[in-house]
Design an enzyme around this catalytic site. Structure first.
Site, PDB file in Angstrom:
ATOM      1  N   PHE A 235      53.983  19.386  55.078  1.00 29.28           N
ATOM      2  CA  PHE A 235      53.379  20.196  56.150  1.00 29.28           C
ATOM      3  C   PHE A 235      53.629  21.685  55.983  1.00 29.28           C
ATOM      4  O   PHE A 235      53.619  22.443  56.947  1.00 29.28           O
ATOM      5  CB  PHE A 235      53.864  19.728  57.540  1.00 29.28           C
ATOM      6  CG  PHE A 235      53.789  18.245  57.727  1.00 29.28           C
ATOM      7  CD1 PHE A 235      52.559  17.604  57.703  1.00 29.28           C
ATOM      8  CD2 PHE A 235      54.928  17.480  57.904  1.00 29.28           C
ATOM      9  CE1 PHE A 235      52.471  16.225  57.856  1.00 29.28           C
ATOM     10  CE2 PHE A 235      54.850  16.101  58.056  1.00 29.28           C
ATOM     11  CZ  PHE A 235      53.615  15.479  58.032  1.00 29.28           C
ATOM     12  N   ILE A 461      50.744  15.794  48.928  1.00 30.30           N
ATOM     13  CA  ILE A 461      51.755  15.695  49.983  1.00 30.30           C
ATOM     14  C   ILE A 461      51.317  14.703  51.059  1.00 30.30           C
ATOM     15  O   ILE A 461      51.918  14.628  52.116  1.00 30.30           O
ATOM     16  CB  ILE A 461      52.077  17.073  50.589  1.00 30.30           C
ATOM     17  CG1 ILE A 461      50.816  17.741  51.152  1.00 30.30           C
ATOM     18  CG2 ILE A 461      52.728  17.957  49.541  1.00 30.30           C
ATOM     19  CD1 ILE A 461      51.106  19.002  51.951  1.00 30.30           C
ATOM     20  N   LYS A 605      37.481   7.725  54.033  1.00 30.43           N
ATOM     21  CA  LYS A 605      38.652   6.987  54.503  1.00 30.43           C
ATOM     22  C   LYS A 605      39.895   7.877  54.566  1.00 30.43           C
ATOM     23  O   LYS A 605      40.557   7.968  55.609  1.00 30.43           O
ATOM     24  CB  LYS A 605      38.905   5.795  53.574  1.00 30.43           C
ATOM     25  CG  LYS A 605      39.867   4.785  54.141  1.00 30.43           C
ATOM     26  CD  LYS A 605      39.897   3.539  53.268  1.00 30.43           C
ATOM     27  CE  LYS A 605      40.776   2.477  53.901  1.00 30.43           C
ATOM     28  NZ  LYS A 605      40.759   1.235  53.128  1.00 30.43           N
ATOM     29  N   THR A 606      40.204   8.548  53.462  1.00 35.41           N
ATOM     30  CA  THR A 606      41.408   9.394  53.465  1.00 35.41           C
ATOM     31  C   THR A 606      41.199  10.639  54.327  1.00 35.41           C
ATOM     32  O   THR A 606      42.135  11.126  54.947  1.00 35.41           O
ATOM     33  CB  THR A 606      41.807   9.801  52.028  1.00 35.41           C
ATOM     34  OG1 THR A 606      40.650  10.257  51.336  1.00 35.41           O
ATOM     35  CG2 THR A 606      42.421   8.630  51.278  1.00 35.41           C
ATOM     36  N   LYS A 673      34.704  22.034  52.051  1.00 34.27           N
ATOM     37  CA  LYS A 673      35.632  23.037  52.608  1.00 34.27           C
ATOM     38  C   LYS A 673      36.909  22.245  52.909  1.00 34.27           C
ATOM     39  O   LYS A 673      36.994  21.064  52.607  1.00 34.27           O
ATOM     40  CB  LYS A 673      35.033  23.674  53.861  1.00 34.27           C
ATOM     41  CG  LYS A 673      33.695  24.382  53.590  1.00 34.27           C
ATOM     42  CD  LYS A 673      33.227  25.285  54.743  1.00 34.27           C
ATOM     43  CE  LYS A 673      32.518  24.534  55.839  1.00 34.27           C
ATOM     44  NZ  LYS A 673      31.867  25.438  56.844  1.00 34.27           N
ATOM     45  N   GLY A 676      42.820  20.055  55.836  1.00 42.03           N
ATOM     46  CA  GLY A 676      44.248  19.863  56.120  1.00 42.03           C
ATOM     47  C   GLY A 676      44.723  20.625  57.344  1.00 42.03           C
ATOM     48  O   GLY A 676      45.436  20.097  58.185  1.00 42.03           O
ATOM     49  N   GLU A 677      44.322  21.880  57.460  1.00 40.10           N
ATOM     50  CA  GLU A 677      44.801  22.712  58.572  1.00 40.10           C
ATOM     51  C   GLU A 677      43.941  22.497  59.825  1.00 40.10           C
ATOM     52  O   GLU A 677      44.457  22.361  60.933  1.00 40.10           O
ATOM     53  CB  GLU A 677      44.764  24.205  58.200  1.00 40.10           C
ATOM     54  CG  GLU A 677      45.066  24.550  56.750  1.00 40.10           C
ATOM     55  CD  GLU A 677      46.479  24.262  56.316  1.00 40.10           C
ATOM     56  OE1 GLU A 677      47.383  24.365  57.151  1.00 40.10           O
ATOM     57  OE2 GLU A 677      46.675  23.918  55.125  1.00 40.10           O
TER      58      GLU A 677
END
Lengths: 710, 330
Positions: A235, A461, A605-606, A673, A676-677
């Protein structure tokens, strides 16, 4: 139709390893002759350690060394005038204490238990100096950061909101939040001679770790081998090389044996960063029909006295809505605390909590639906940079998210929507995060049996990087995913950026795409066909015809120069439906909908898992997480998993991820694009706004615990 | 870790005798609290007497009620069919605490002995009279959000963290113990102490005494119909109570004929609300009476800088638990 294509839902390629215990994390490598390092922490917040009594520790069974500021071998990168200086805390380089829990010694022993016991025997004598850890008391000492572009920003007129017909002016507080991945930070280091070192370490960027360790010890980067194949969550806490990683290598060099250094959970609160305590003032001014006239956004957050940390907490106010007048100010307050680090959605998650809460407050003053207010201030170009967006489908996010949450059932008047005794509320919170792309390389090898191996020094990660890369390769090459392996987390692989800023699929995915295209072209040429031919060919047959056991290629992929003409962001609208009990303050989060414009989705899925995980992080930020400080001692009082409340399953009911899934035409060849954030940004205000809609109680200080709602 | 002796006797008498000789010895049962404290250096024993082989695991119905062996796990008790049917308050309270993994390991006797979660108790770099008598109370003028409203002293304002204990207090449990001087029975209300001048003592056990069982009075008086355990906490599971309430009522023709009420998270011991119980007896089942009872229960409450919210949350939780126990809320 292709068997495995971009846009499919492929299960994690390493899923089986992960659920069967076959995945090896940094702390799990069995290195012969291993020893164990345990850090001893200071119990004062400022001053010097004047003496360390290490005699009992040194005599304790199994102890090989006790490294202290008084005997530590010099780390070249820590020295004044170093060719490649190491930034941040220079552990054991001198006896100065900058914050409580700063390590003052490292005990190395033949077992973890013996090292732990010996660490408890080290006795420190201090010269205590006055310290400042109270953010509120010291907020006036805030300074404009020296590095980076954090100058006061003015577009049009400053503080124009004050003269608007309708105005909101409020302060919002975000407490310190700690990354707290499940996997502790751990480093195993060992040397081969005096100039070659290998580290198994928790890292979001093996190339970055390689450069940092090389700089610290004055080595050629090629002589530093970093392995970080599996990471149990980070994170943002493993974006940089921390002092304890250097200390592990320093210790290994001293004892001439491999050293494994594992932080304790308590040390995870002080040694590897956190999202800093931040107070933000927002001023919003609008016309009676809800057109923004002015936005003012001022932010103060804590940093360390020994190192400045900054993040773009006020950026979102500069471009997310159309307002002729915008001014922002960003200051950091240096305190006797450990240095913060970027934490998922750094800056924007903090900023959007304040901006999106204030916008919600404005909507009630205007008696306007919060979505309608956002639509009235929608901007089709970036008002900050005067550039077109490379792509923006935020309107579609509003619409699809509203449908999925059941926005039509929302009542405009707080406290009027009930199910039994429970008050029902709906809220929205939006976010944006820059869509980036770095230079990345990938190496591909096609074998005679038709299998393909790809290597790149990226990390995973948790998002399932290997899986996305396999899918991109399968799609580009037109072969099944199970023929392809993707290897990462090794600094010997071709260069790739650190996994951060939601840029991995955009950067490394482009390299994988490009290297696959290059391989395909080469094979077509070998087959005597035009390189751009659409006609399928048998790769195995081509190798055979050319009498080659394999073919190998490395390709670097760089950004698109066209991108300079555009502003590039991922956008999100998060929706929440909550039940609040008026008597007990209990909150049940019935549903969260995360609707995101993140370009083309490679693997649904991920990507859905990532959105859900981000939303859970947002629930923590909004509802439960706070590192609590006792200012008298400058120490955390809840540095453990029992008292620092990361959300548990029972806090989460339903989270739905919706993707607009339209390719971005500019950023990269795949059209992605980042997500994650953006998966976290906007969740906290959506929840705070839903709670207001339910109860009429506006909570401006996170986390929203029951005591704030009774 | 510090070196210590470890024994694992099979007979209760041997275990008791063995500890009596050991000034710095501890009984080890589930270890969910003691081992943590050893890791943190809060407890540095010379000897651990592992009691897991002692024959103290039985859960059985007796002529006078229910016998629960001290080594019965929290899970076994909470899942026991007869306890679920006749003493549901106990099952509800146990299941409100910790996590399934911890409840599988933790024992009934160990849960009675669970030490406070006061953060100052847990950090050897800060003062705590409970951990180090005479060092001062870190919480008194510190971050005391989780701390006591009732029965505290200027030496200690910590609270008992157990959920199970709150139900046991409401159910009038008896704690059976044995020591070198023989067995004795302690009423639950007399088992845990208030801090006074000796916060280092959590309970009234004598040196070397071992809890052998927890006995509950007969099911007919067990308040098994109108019960609720309401726990208000910062997250939905695996968090200690800000405030919890164990409520059990006897009701005939909408009149309360008997009430049992106890609170957790508000005192150094599970806090029985006897005056509120007396008030409720003979009253009709309605929210006004519940509010009045809550008001009575809160008499004498004293808050500190960060736990003032409990002065409102606690009475609200009492009212809500009574509503949930009686079906006025669901």
């Amino acid at each position: 139709m292709k068997k495995d294509a971009i846009g499919d839902s492929l299960s994690r390629v390493d899923g089986r390893l992960k659920v069967t215990g076959g995945a090896k994390y940094s702390g799990e490598y069995k290195v012969p002759n291993l020893t164990y390092g345990v850090l001893v922490s200071a119990t004062i917040a400022s001053g010097t350690v004047t003496a360390l009594d290490t005699r009992s520790a040194e005599r304790a069974p199994g102890v090989l060394a006790v490294i202290t500021p008084f005997n530590a071998p010099k780390v070249p990168g820590y020295q004044a005038g170093a060719e490649r200086p190491v930034r941040g805390l220079k552990l054991f380089n001198d006896n100065k204490i900058y914050f409580n829990a700063q390590p003052i010694a490292l005990v190395v022993a033949d077992t973890f238990e013996r090292a732990t016991y010996a660490a408890s025997l080290v006795k420190a004598t201090y010269n205590t100096e006055p310290f400042e850890t109270d953010f509120h008391k010291n907020i006036d000492k805030g300074v404009t950061p020296q590095k980076g572009n954090y100058k006061d920003y003015v577009r049009g007129e400053a503080n124009a909101y004050k003269n608007a017909p309708v105005m909101v002016e409020e302060e919002y507080l975000l407490p310190t939040e700690v990354h707290n991945p499940m996997e502790l930070h751990v480093t195993t280091a060992f040397w081969d001679g005096d100039d070659k070192v290998t580290l198994y370490t928790k890292s979001q960027g093996v190339k970055g770790s390689q450069r940092s360790i090389a700089a610290a010890f004055g080595l050629n980067p090629d002589n530093v081998q970093i392995n970080s194949r599996f990471v149990g969550g980070a994170f943002g806490s493993s974006l940089r090389t921390w002092p304890h990683e250097i200390a592990a290598a320093q210790a290994a060099k001293l004892v001439k044996r491999p050293v494994k250094l594992t932080l304790t959970r308590e040390q995870m609160f002080t040694q590897v960063g956190y999202r800093p305590l931040t107070i933000q003032k927002i001023g919003l001014g609008a016309t009676a029909d809800g057109k923004l006239i002015g936005i003012t956004h001022e932010s103060h957050s804590q940093t360390a006295v020994y190192e400045e940390f900054t993040e773009g907490a006020v950026n979102v106010s500069q471009f997310l809505y159309n307002s002729p007048n915008v001014n922002t100010l960003y200051k950091v307050v240096p305190l006797n605390v450990g240095v913060p680090a970027p934490m998922r959605g750094p800056g924007e998650a903090t900023g959007s909590f304040a901006l999106e809460s204030a916008l919600d407050e404005l909507s009630y003053k205007l008696n306007l639906d919060p979505i309608e207010l956002r639509l009235r201030n929608y901007t089709d170009t970036d008002p900050e940079r005067n550039k077109p967006w490379s792509s923006k489908y935020l309107k579609e996010c509003y619409q699809k998210g509203a449908e999925a949450i059941g926005w039509a059932d929302r009542k405009a008047q707080p406290g009027t929507n009930k199910e039994g005794e429970w008050l029902v509320g709906y809220g929205i919170g939006c976010g944006a995060f820059g869509a980036y792309r770095g230079n990345a390389m990938a190496k591909i090898k096609l074998m005679a049996d038709g299998s393909v191996n790809i290597q790149s020094a990226t990390s995973d990660i948790g998002p399932g990087t290997g899986t996305s890369m396999v899918l991109i390769a399968a799609d580009t090459l037109g072969i099944p995913a199970d023929k392809i392996t993707f290897e990462l987390g090794n600094s010997a692989f071709p260069n790739a950026p650190t996994q951060g800023g939601s840029a991995t699929v955009s950067s490394v995915g482009s390299a994988v795409h490009d290297v696959c295209v290059a391989l395909k072209q080469k094979l077509y040429t070998m087959a005597g066909k035009p390189a751009d031919s659409m006609e399928p060919i048998d790769y195995v047959a081509v190798l055979k015809q050319n009498n080659m056991p394999s073919v190998e290629l490395t390709q670097e992929s760089k950004g698109n120069p066209e991108a300079q003409k555009y502003s590039m962001y991922s956008f999100s609208a998060h929706f929440a439906k909550v039940h609040v009990h008026p008597l007990t303050g209990q909150v049940k989060i019935k549903k969260i909908v995360a609707c995101v414009d993140a370009g083309k989705i490679v693997n649904h899925k991920t990507a859905s898992s990532q959105m859900i995980g981000g939303a859970v992080g947002g629930v923590g930020m909004a509802m439960t997480e706070e590192a609590v400080f006792d200012e008298r001692y400058g120490r955390y009082i809840n540095g453990n998993f029992a008292d620092y409340h990361v959300p548990v399953n029972a806090d989460i009911q339903q989270i739905e991820a919706i993707f607009i899934d339209k390719p971005d035409p500019v950023l990269n060849p795949v059209g992605t694009k980042g997500i994650g954030e953006i998966s976290l940004i906007g969740v906290a205000p959506a929840l705070a706004n839903a709670i207001y809609n339910a109860t009429g109680k506006r909570v401006r200080e996170l986390p929203i615990t029951p005591d704030k709602l009774i | 870790m510090n070196q210590f002796q470890y024994t694992r006797p099979a007979e209760t008498a041997v275990a008791v005798k063995s500890l009596a000789k050991e000034p710095n010895g501890y009984f080890l049962a589930g270890g969910t609290n003691l081992v943590d404290m050893m890791k943190m250096g809060l407890v540095v024993p010379d000897k651990l007497i592992d009691i897991n082989r002692l024959p103290l695991k039985k859960i059985e119905k007796t002529a006078t009620g229910m016998h629960i062996g001290a080594l019965a796990s929290n899970s076994e008790v909470a899942e026991h069919a007869y306890i679920k049917a006749q003493y549901p308050l106990l099952a509800l309270a146990i299941n409100a605490g910790a996590s399934p993994q911890l409840r599988n390991m933790a024992t009934v006797g160990g849960n009675l002995m669970q030490r406070t979660r006061c953060p100052y108790f847990f950090d050897t770099a800060m003062p705590c009279n409970k951990r180090t008598p005479g060092s001062g109370c870190g919480a008194l003028e510190g971050i005391n959000r989780m701390h006591a409203l009732f029965g505290a002293s200027d030496k200690c304002i910590a609270v008992n963290p157990s959920d199970m204990n709150v139900a046991l207090a409401a159910l009038d449990a008896t704690i059976h113990v044995t020591g070198v001087k023989g067995p004795r029975a302690i009423k639950i209300g007399d088992f845990h102490r208030l801090p006074g001048d000796h916060p280092e003592l959590d309970n009234t056990l004598q040196k070397g005494e071992l809890i052998t069982s927890v006995d509950l009075p007969t099911a007919s008086s067990a308040y098994n119909k109108h019960v609720y355990y309401l726990k208000i906490r910062d997250r939905t599971s695996y968090a200690f109570a800000l405030v919890s309430v164990a409520a059990a009522l006897h009701i005939e023709n909408n009149t309360i004929t008997g009430a049992r009420l106890a609170m957790g998270g508000v005192a150094h011991k599970p806090w029985r609300l006897s005056t509120a119980e007396t008030f409720l007896k003979g009253k009709a089942v309605n929210e006004d009476n519940f509010k009045h009872a809550a008001q009575i229960a809160m008499q004498g409450a004293k808050a500190y800088e960060y736990n003032k919210f409990k002065l409102k949350l606690a009475p609200n939780a009492i009212v809500q638990s009574l509503k949930l126990a009686t079906g006025l809320a669901s």
